[in-house]
Every structure is written in structure tokens, then in C-alpha cells.
Design a protein around this motif. Structure first.
Motif, PDB file in Angstrom:
ATOM      1  N   LEU A   1     114.630  -1.371  55.141  1.00  0.00           N
ATOM      2  CA  LEU A   1     115.146  -0.158  55.778  1.00  0.00           C
ATOM      3  C   LEU A   1     114.542   1.056  55.082  1.00  0.00           C
ATOM      4  O   LEU A   1     114.713   1.242  53.874  1.00  0.00           O
ATOM      5  CB  LEU A   1     116.669  -0.134  55.674  1.00  0.00           C
ATOM      6  CG  LEU A   1     117.390   1.063  56.295  1.00  0.00           C
ATOM      7  CD1 LEU A   1     117.190   1.086  57.813  1.00  0.00           C
ATOM      8  CD2 LEU A   1     118.887   1.010  55.952  1.00  0.00           C
ATOM      9  N   LEU A   2     113.834   1.895  55.839  1.00  0.00           N
ATOM     10  CA  LEU A   2     113.096   3.042  55.306  1.00  0.00           C
ATOM     11  C   LEU A   2     113.804   4.331  55.704  1.00  0.00           C
ATOM     12  O   LEU A   2     113.965   4.620  56.897  1.00  0.00           O
ATOM     13  CB  LEU A   2     111.668   3.028  55.844  1.00  0.00           C
ATOM     14  CG  LEU A   2     110.855   1.768  55.506  1.00  0.00           C
ATOM     15  CD1 LEU A   2     109.683   1.608  56.458  1.00  0.00           C
ATOM     16  CD2 LEU A   2     110.371   1.809  54.071  1.00  0.00           C
TER      17      LEU A   2
ATOM     18  N   ALA B   1     112.624   1.907  60.489  1.00  0.00           N
ATOM     19  CA  ALA B   1     112.686   3.311  60.067  1.00  0.00           C
ATOM     20  C   ALA B   1     113.422   4.131  61.125  1.00  0.00           C
ATOM     21  O   ALA B   1     112.859   4.446  62.172  1.00  0.00           O
ATOM     22  CB  ALA B   1     111.276   3.868  59.863  1.00  0.00           C
ATOM     23  N   PRO B   2     114.677   4.492  60.873  1.00  0.00           N
ATOM     24  CA  PRO B   2     115.406   5.332  61.823  1.00  0.00           C
ATOM     25  C   PRO B   2     115.121   6.812  61.597  1.00  0.00           C
ATOM     26  O   PRO B   2     114.712   7.229  60.507  1.00  0.00           O
ATOM     27  CB  PRO B   2     116.864   5.026  61.499  1.00  0.00           C
ATOM     28  CG  PRO B   2     116.849   4.726  60.021  1.00  0.00           C
ATOM     29  CD  PRO B   2     115.525   4.043  59.750  1.00  0.00           C
TER      30      PRO B   2
ATOM     31  N   VAL C   1     119.795  -6.048  53.204  1.00  0.00           N
ATOM     32  CA  VAL C   1     118.414  -5.631  53.414  1.00  0.00           C
ATOM     33  C   VAL C   1     117.844  -4.990  52.147  1.00  0.00           C
ATOM     34  O   VAL C   1     118.578  -4.624  51.233  1.00  0.00           O
ATOM     35  CB  VAL C   1     118.300  -4.616  54.580  1.00  0.00           C
ATOM     36  CG1 VAL C   1     118.768  -5.227  55.882  1.00  0.00           C
ATOM     37  CG2 VAL C   1     119.080  -3.330  54.268  1.00  0.00           C
ATOM     38  N   PHE C   2     116.540  -4.852  52.113  1.00  0.00           N
ATOM     39  CA  PHE C   2     115.889  -3.996  51.134  1.00  0.00           C
ATOM     40  C   PHE C   2     115.960  -2.561  51.649  1.00  0.00           C
ATOM     41  O   PHE C   2     115.895  -2.324  52.864  1.00  0.00           O
ATOM     42  CB  PHE C   2     114.424  -4.405  50.937  1.00  0.00           C
ATOM     43  CG  PHE C   2     114.253  -5.783  50.374  1.00  0.00           C
ATOM     44  CD1 PHE C   2     114.589  -6.049  49.055  1.00  0.00           C
ATOM     45  CD2 PHE C   2     113.758  -6.816  51.156  1.00  0.00           C
ATOM     46  CE1 PHE C   2     114.440  -7.325  48.524  1.00  0.00           C
ATOM     47  CE2 PHE C   2     113.597  -8.093  50.631  1.00  0.00           C
ATOM     48  CZ  PHE C   2     113.934  -8.354  49.319  1.00  0.00           C
ATOM     49  N   VAL C   3     116.072  -1.602  50.744  1.00  0.00           N
ATOM     50  CA  VAL C   3     116.180  -0.193  51.137  1.00  0.00           C
ATOM     51  C   VAL C   3     115.154   0.623  50.360  1.00  0.00           C
ATOM     52  O   VAL C   3     114.993   0.439  49.147  1.00  0.00           O
ATOM     53  CB  VAL C   3     117.600   0.357  50.870  1.00  0.00           C
ATOM     54  CG1 VAL C   3     117.696   1.826  51.282  1.00  0.00           C
ATOM     55  CG2 VAL C   3     118.643  -0.470  51.611  1.00  0.00           C
ATOM     56  N   VAL C   4     114.460   1.511  51.071  1.00  0.00           N
ATOM     57  CA  VAL C   4     113.501   2.428  50.461  1.00  0.00           C
ATOM     58  C   VAL C   4     113.830   3.834  50.942  1.00  0.00           C
ATOM     59  O   VAL C   4     114.001   4.053  52.146  1.00  0.00           O
ATOM     60  CB  VAL C   4     112.046   2.076  50.848  1.00  0.00           C
ATOM     61  CG1 VAL C   4     111.063   3.044  50.188  1.00  0.00           C
ATOM     62  CG2 VAL C   4     111.721   0.635  50.471  1.00  0.00           C
TER      63      VAL C   4
ATOM     64  N   MET D   1     116.396  -1.898  45.960  1.00  0.00           N
ATOM     65  CA  MET D   1     115.930  -0.644  46.559  1.00  0.00           C
ATOM     66  C   MET D   1     114.828  -0.012  45.722  1.00  0.00           C
ATOM     67  O   MET D   1     114.739  -0.199  44.508  1.00  0.00           O
ATOM     68  CB  MET D   1     117.076   0.340  46.758  1.00  0.00           C
ATOM     69  CG  MET D   1     117.707   0.839  45.490  1.00  0.00           C
ATOM     70  SD  MET D   1     118.984   2.081  45.835  1.00  0.00           S
ATOM     71  CE  MET D   1     119.751   2.190  44.235  1.00  0.00           C
ATOM     72  N   VAL D   2     114.002   0.750  46.437  1.00  0.00           N
ATOM     73  CA  VAL D   2     112.958   1.572  45.820  1.00  0.00           C
ATOM     74  C   VAL D   2     113.192   3.001  46.282  1.00  0.00           C
ATOM     75  O   VAL D   2     113.204   3.267  47.489  1.00  0.00           O
ATOM     76  CB  VAL D   2     111.548   1.123  46.235  1.00  0.00           C
ATOM     77  CG1 VAL D   2     110.490   2.003  45.573  1.00  0.00           C
ATOM     78  CG2 VAL D   2     111.323  -0.343  45.877  1.00  0.00           C
ATOM     79  N   ASN D   3     113.407   3.913  45.342  1.00  0.00           N
ATOM     80  CA  ASN D   3     113.644   5.305  45.704  1.00  0.00           C
ATOM     81  C   ASN D   3     112.527   6.191  45.187  1.00  0.00           C
ATOM     82  O   ASN D   3     112.035   6.017  44.065  1.00  0.00           O
ATOM     83  CB  ASN D   3     114.992   5.785  45.169  1.00  0.00           C
ATOM     84  CG  ASN D   3     116.121   5.445  46.117  1.00  0.00           C
ATOM     85  OD1 ASN D   3     115.900   5.333  47.328  1.00  0.00           O
ATOM     86  ND2 ASN D   3     117.325   5.268  45.610  1.00  0.00           N
ATOM     87  N   LEU D   4     112.138   7.139  46.028  1.00  0.00           N
ATOM     88  CA  LEU D   4     111.054   8.064  45.727  1.00  0.00           C
ATOM     89  C   LEU D   4     111.598   9.478  45.602  1.00  0.00           C
ATOM     90  O   LEU D   4     112.422   9.910  46.410  1.00  0.00           O
ATOM     91  CB  LEU D   4     109.991   8.049  46.833  1.00  0.00           C
ATOM     92  CG  LEU D   4     109.570   6.701  47.412  1.00  0.00           C
ATOM     93  CD1 LEU D   4     108.554   6.907  48.536  1.00  0.00           C
ATOM     94  CD2 LEU D   4     108.995   5.800  46.339  1.00  0.00           C
TER      95      LEU D   4
END
Length: 348
Positions: A60-61, A88-89, A127-130, A153-156
Motif C-alpha cells: 500500500l503506497l 496506490a490510492p 499488507v506492507f505499507v510505504v 513499513m517503509v517511510n520516506l
């Protein structure tokens, strides 16, 4: 090797009040939109636009401001090619997703609620979340409220910010940066929308998306944000086709829905009181840029590198600082970001 055997794509449930409507793919000048499908899904009382590509474990982006699902187009291609299902919503208030008028409809509980309903509509328990920018803030909170829904999760860009029980968010920002700080200027309903209308949607989007100053962003009350007569050269990673796509969506939906995220900061402070001191107990990776204004916020680097972030995110795996890169890292360095995401989530 990618663990894809366990993740055949689930069908959309027939129950639960979710409806899907096919939408035509969005063309881009570099082919990054090729093969991405689009549909509308009814979630949590609103209609949400969702872009998808690929088969396999769901990623999930979550985009930020002033972005859309479109900011993830490169990562969607890369993730799909590596055996993942990229979703990607457009978040509430952005793009083709509904934009309620009232700022109170944009609390973090609403936004996370939208995503929980979206996951249900996708038939996904976990889910994986970014996330990037506001999307990172949403991802941190999603993982804090509902860790049962997040594998990793991966956060930017936007680091986790623990709730300060003694001072509201806007009070802090005004004390540190003053009333002309962009978030403070966003607060009065309708005021900044008039300024953006004066400058023109395309010019405003160029101004935001090309911002590379690591210092605070100001929009002064007396001088506004400059003149639309000034040229804003585009970097190599941002084309006129990209700007035209963003512009078409913002001219249709306006900026109010997106700005309501900032106008809900103090409401979020009030609503999240039960989570004061809470820790985020899902595996995480954090990526930031050395030219990102968020990395140069007061105290941010000490918090990130001297144990504060690890204290609140005990399963933090790694912090990556990318050199000579600005805020919009997922567009400026798409391949590197895709590799960072894949390297991390394939561990699970």
C-alpha cells in the motif's frame, strides 16, 4: 527470493458496501503509467480512487502533499516486476477521491479509517505499507492504531513525531517558525486558496515540487509567495506532462481538501491523547534526504540518529540518509527508492 507463492491476488468481496468502477490508465511521457489499472471504491462513506498493478503480496503506497497516486507510478512498475501487488490510492481530499468540505472530516482517525476499509475491500488482512510526507504520517499512525494490519513499513521524509501532551501542534509551530511558516499560513480557511488562485495551479505545483531548500518554507502575508511571472525551471525528473497531470486534478478538485490535513493538526492532537507515549511495534525502515526540509527541523537529526526514533519504533531496522536529494525523493530517485523498498519487505 521473493515470497510470492502465498499471495495469489484476492477477489474483491461482494459485500461490505464497496463498488468498483473501471477507469482508463493514465498515460505518461516515459511510459511509467503503462499497465496500471484504475477504479473507484466506496470506503468509509467516501468514494476513493485507487491505482493498481501486479500480482502478489500487497504493498500500500501512501502519497503526500501536493502529490497524488501518480507520485508512485515508477515504484508501482518496479514492485509489480518483482512480484508484488502495488496499490496506490488518492487519499481523502486528493485527486479523484471525494473531498468533504469540513476540516473536521480530515482527522487522522478518518484517514486511517479510509485505509482500513480499503484493505477490507481488497480482501487483505495484512499488507506492507510505504508512505511519503503526509503519507508517512498516516502510515506511522496506521501502524500505531492497527499494527495487526501492517506486515512492515517503509517511510520516506517524515519521521514519527511523538505526541507532546503539554503543547498543541500549531502552538509549537508558531513558536518555532512564526506566523508566516507555510503550515501556519494554511490554517485560515479560504485564505491561501485565494493566493494559490492568484498564482495559478500549475505555477503553485511547480513551486512545491521543485522546492529543494532544506530550510523552513515561508509564504509571507504581505508579499505572498512571489509572482507567477517568474519562471520555475523543471528538473530532469519532473516533466511538463507530469505537471499537466497534477494540474488537471488540482484544478478539478481544488486545494481545500488537501489543506484540511494541515487544518486538522490540533484536532489530531486532541483525538490521539489515548496514544500518548505509545510505541510503534511493526518492522520499519526510514529513508530521508539531506536536502529535505523535514530533516532540518529543530531536533530532527538528533531524534533520528541518537536513539529517539528507535525508542518509539523498537523494530526499526535501518535509517537511510540519501545525499544531494530533495524532499520528493520517490520521484527524484525512483529506482533507488524501489530497491530500498524491495530489499526491506522481501525479508518478511
Amino acid at each position: 527470493m521473493l515470497r510470492v507463492a502465498r499471495a495469489l491476488r484476492s477477489r474483491i468481496p461482494r459485500s461490505g458496501g464497496c463498488r468498483a468502477v473501471h477507469r482508463d490508465p493514465t498515460p505518461t511521457d516515459d511510459g511509467a503509467g503503462e499497465g496500471i489499472s484504475h477504479r473507484m471504491v466506496s470506503v468509509n462513506g467516501i468514494n476513493m480512487h485507487v491505482a493498481e498493478k501486479g500480482e502478489g503480496p500487497t504493498v500500500l503506497l501512501l502519497h503526500g502533499f501536493p502529490e497524488l497516486w501518480y507520485t508512485w507510478r515508477h515504484q508501482m512498475q518496479g514492485l509489480a516486476a518483482r512480484g508484488f501487488r502495488a496499490v496506490a490510492p488518492d487519499l481523502r481530499g486528493f485527486g479523484d477521491t471525494d473531498a468533504p468540505t469540513a476540516a473536521a472530516a480530515y482527522s487522522i482517525l478518518h484517514i486511517v479509517g479510509d485505509l482500513i476499509a480499503l484493505l477490507d475491500s481488497l480482501g487483505q488482512d495484512k499488507v506492507f505499507v510505504v508512505g511519503h510526507d503526509w503519507g508517512s504520517l498516516v502510515a506511522w499512525n496506521l501502524s500505531m492504531f492497527r499494527p495487526d494490519k501492517v506486515k512492515a513499513m517503509v517511510n520516506l521524509s517524515q519521521v514519527f513525531t511523538p505526541r507532546n501532551p503539554t503543547r498543541k501542534s500549531l502552538e509549537y509551530l508558531r513558536t518555532v517558525f512564526g506566523d508566516d511558516y507555510y503550515i501556519c499560513r494554511f490554517q485560515e480557511p479560504g485564505k491561501i486558496e485565494v493566493e494559490f488562485a492568484r498564482l495559478g495551479t500549475a505555477w503553485v505545483l511547480k513551486k512545491f515540487l521543485t522546492y529543494r531548500n532544506p530550510g523552513p518554507l515561508y509564504i509571507t502575508k504581505d508579499q505572498g509567495w512571489g509572482s507567477s511571472d517568474s519562471e520555475i525551471p523543471l528538473p530532469s525528473w519532473l516533466s511538463e506532462v507530469d505537471i499537466n497531470y497534477y494540474t488537471s486534478k488540482y484544478e478539478k478538485a481544488g486545494f481545500t481538501g488537501c489543506l484540511n490535513y494541515y487544518r486538522s493538526l490540533d484536532l489530531n492532537w486532541e483525538l490521539t491523547a489515548p496514544w500518548t507515549g505509545a510505541r510503534i511495534k511493526v518492522p520499519a525502515k526510514f529513508i530521508v534526504r539531506d536536502l529535505d526540509l523535514t530533516y532540518h527541523s529543530p531536533g530532527a537529526q538528533d531524534f533520528i540518529h541518537k536513539g529517539g526514533l528507535k525508542n518509539y519504533v523498537p523494530l526499526l531496522d535501518e535509517v537511510v540518509v540519501m545525499k544531494e536529494v530533495g524532499h520528493f525523493i520517490n520521484e527524484e530517485k525512483p529506482n533507488e527508492i524501489t530497491e530500498n523498498i524491495c530489499d526491506f519487505i522481501t525479508k518478511f
